[in-house]
Design an enzyme around this catalytic site. Structure first.
Site, mmCIF file in Angstrom:
data_model
loop_
_atom_site.group_PDB
_atom_site.id
_atom_site.type_symbol
_atom_site.label_atom_id
_atom_site.label_comp_id
_atom_site.label_asym_id
_atom_site.label_seq_id
_atom_site.Cartn_x
_atom_site.Cartn_y
_atom_site.Cartn_z
ATOM 1 N N TRP A 47 -9.115 2.355 1.069
ATOM 2 C CA TRP A 47 -8.446 3.036 2.188
ATOM 3 C C TRP A 47 -8.566 4.538 1.955
ATOM 4 C CZ3 TRP A 47 -2.767 4.602 2.362
ATOM 5 C CH2 TRP A 47 -2.403 5.002 3.655
ATOM 6 N N LYS A 67 2.357 -3.137 9.646
ATOM 7 C CA LYS A 67 1.505 -4.115 10.337
ATOM 8 C C LYS A 67 2.248 -5.424 10.573
ATOM 9 C CE LYS A 67 -1.594 -1.199 8.595
ATOM 10 N NZ LYS A 67 -2.514 -0.293 9.199
ATOM 11 N N ASP A 108 -0.994 -2.279 -3.859
ATOM 12 C CA ASP A 108 -0.704 -1.779 -2.515
ATOM 13 C C ASP A 108 -0.727 -2.972 -1.564
ATOM 14 O OD1 ASP A 108 -0.349 -0.310 -0.228
ATOM 15 O OD2 ASP A 108 -2.325 0.645 -0.250
#
Ligand code: LMR
Length: 417
Positions: free
Chosen positions: A139, A256, A220
Site C-alpha cells: 500500500w 472497508k 496491518d
C-alpha cells in the site's frame, strides 16, 4: 519584490499530488458517460454507488435516538466498549493474549492512524534494527508513514510477475536475510495492492523464520470480513501469531468492513509475549501509547467508533453485519468470476486465472503503467499506475465494457512486441 516568506522553494519544494487521490480527482472531472472508477479501494454497489451498510443505518438510528447522547470527549485511549470488542474481533475472544490481558488497545484515526501510532511508538522505543521491511509492492502509504517518524524503509519480495501470485521462496529468503530484530509489516488478508495472500501453511513457515530472526511483526488489517466474507478466516494469520506467543503490533481499520471510510474508525493493538513480566510490560506500553496519543490528537473521533461499537456489542446486529459483509465480498467474488470469464471469452492474450485466484478489494491485473494510462485516455477506465483495479468498481453494467477495454490495451501491447 524580495521574498518575504521563510519557506522558500528551496526549503519547501512543491510536493507531488498523492497519486491515488489525484486519480480520484481526475475521475470526478472526467465528463465521459462511459467512465469507470477502478481506482480507490471503496466499495460500490451494482449501480456504482457507495453503499451504506443496512446495519450501519440501524446503528445510526439507535445512536440518534439515544436520549443520553452528547458530544463529550472520549477518553484518550478511546471508547472502551469499542476497543475491547475490536480486540476480540481481530484476535478472537479465546485468544490467550486477551485472556492473559497482554493486549493494549488504543482507538485510532482509522488504519492509517493506527499505523502511525505504532510507527511512532517504535521510533521512540524499539531498540532492534530500526528499519521497516515492506512487501514489494505494498500500500503506497506504508512507506511514508514510517519514513515520517524516521524509520527507513526496506523491501521484501512478494509478488511474482510470472505467476501473478506469491513469490514465496524469495519472500522467505529476504526475511531470513534481513538483520535480526527488524520490523516486518505484514498484511493480515486481502493484500493491497496484489490481492495475493500466503496460505495458512505458508504463514506457519513465515512465523518460524520471524521467530528465528527475532523480527518484530507489525500486522496491518484493513479488510477483515471483506476478503472471504468470514471474519475468523480473514483474521487467521494474526490470530495464529498471537497464539504462538509473538510480541506484535496490529493496525485495524473499520473503513472497508463497515463502509465507514470518512469516519476514521480504527484501533491500534499491542500484544506482548507470555512472560512473568507481561502484565507490567503491557501496562507500561499502554501508558506510553496513551501519552503519544494525547500529544497527537488528544482523543479520537467518536462517531464511527460509536456506530461500530453498537454493532459489535449486539449479537443480532452483529449477525446482520456478517450478512452485509457476505453481500459485499460475494458481489466482488462474482465480479472476479465475470471479468475472468469475459477476458477468456474474448481470447485476450495471456492467462487470467489470477483474477479469481486473488482475493479482496483489489486485483493486480498485470497491466503496465503505459497500459493503465492508455485505458484511461481511450476508454475512461481509471486504475492505479501499477495496474491495480478495485474490483468493487465493476458491476453488471460495465463489466463488458471494461473487459473489452482491457482486451484492447493488451492486444495493442502484444502487437508492439
Ligand atoms: C486504497 O488503497 O485504495 C485505499 O486503502 C484508500 C487509501 O487511503 O489509499
Amino acid at each position: 519584490m524580495a521574498s518575504t516568506t521563510n519557506f522558500t522553494a528551496d526549503i519547501v519544494p512543491q510536493a507531488p499530488e498523492d497519486p491515488l487521490f489525484g486519480l480520484m480527482r481526475a475521475y470526478r472531472a472526467d465528463e465521459s458517460t462511459d467512465k469507470v472508477d477502478l481506482g480507490i479501494g471503496a466499495y460500490r454497489d451494482d449501480n456504482a454507488k457507495p453503499w451504506i451498510l443496512p446495519v450501519v443505518h440501524k446503528a445510526d438510528e439507535i445512536l440518534r435516538n439515544d436520549p443520553d447522547l452528547n458530544h463529550e470527549y472520549a477518553p484518550i485511549a478511546g471508547i472502551a466498549s469499542f476497543t475491547s470488542k475490536a480486540a476480540e474481533l481481530i484476535l478472537g475472544a479465546d485468544n490467550p493474549a486477551l485472556k492473559e490481558k497482554r493486549v493494549a488497545s488504543i482507538q485510532s484515526v482509522s488504519g492509517t492512524g493506527a499505523l502511525h501510532l505504532g510507527a511512532l511508538f517504535l521510533s521512540k522505543y524499539f531498540n532492534g534494527n530500526r528499519t521497516v521491511y515492506l512487501s514489494n509492492p505494498t500500500w503506497a502509504n506504508h512507506g511514508q508513514i514510517f519514513k515520517n517518524v524516521g524509520i527507513p524503509n526496506a523491501q521484501y519480495p512478494y509478488f511474482s510477475k510470472e505467476t501473478k501470485g506469491l513469490d514465496f521462496a524469495a519472500m522467505k529468503g529476504a526475511l531470513a536475510a534481513a538483520p535480526e530484530r527488524s520490523i516486518i509489516v505484514l498484511h493480515v488478508c486481502a493484500h493491497n495492492p496484489t490481492g495475493v495472500d500466503p496460505t495458512p501453511e505458508q504463514w506457519k513457515e513465515l512465523a518460524v523464520i520471524i521467530r528465528e530472526k527475532n523480527h518484530f511483526p507489525f500486522f496491518d488489517c484493513a479488510y477483515q470480513g471483506f476478503a472471504s466474507g468470514d471474519l475468523a478466516r480473514d483474521a487467521w494469520a494474526v490470530r495464529y501469531f498471537a497464539e504462538q506467543g509473538f510480541e506484535l503490533a496490529l493496525a485495524q481499520s473499520f473503513a472497508k468492513n463497515f463502509g465507514l471510510y470518512g469516519e476514521r474508525a480504527g484501533c491500534f493493538h499491542f500484544v506482548t509475549s507470555p512472560a512473568s513480566d507481561a502484565s507490567d510490560a503491557i501496562s507500561r506500553i499502554g501508558s506510553q501509547l496513551t501519552l503519544l496519543q494525547r500529544a497527537e490528537i488528544s482523543n479520537p473521533p467518536i462517531y464511527g467508533a460509536r456506530i461500530a461499537s453498537i454493532v459489535l456489542n449486539d449479537p443480532a446486529l452483529f449477525a446482520e453485519w456478517e450478512d452485509n459483509l457476505r453481500t459485499m465480498s460475494g458481489r466482488i467474488i462474482s465480479m472476479r468470476k465475470a471479468l475472468r470469464a469475459k477476458l477468456e471469452e474474448l481470447g485476450t492474450p495471456g492467462t487470467w486465472n489470477h483474477i479469481t485466484d486473488q482475493i479482496g478489494m483489489f486485483s493486480f491485473t498485470g497491466l503496465s503503467q503505459a497500459q493503465a494510462l492508455q485505458i484511461r485516455e481511450e476508454s475512461h477506465v481509471y486504475m492505479t499506475g501499477n495496474g491495480r483495479i478495485s474490483m468493487a468498481g465493476l458491476n453488471t453494467r460495465n463489466i463488458d465494457y471494461v473487459a473489452k477495454a482491457i482486451d484492447k490495451v493488451v492486444r495493442d501491447a502484444a502487437a508492439k512486441l
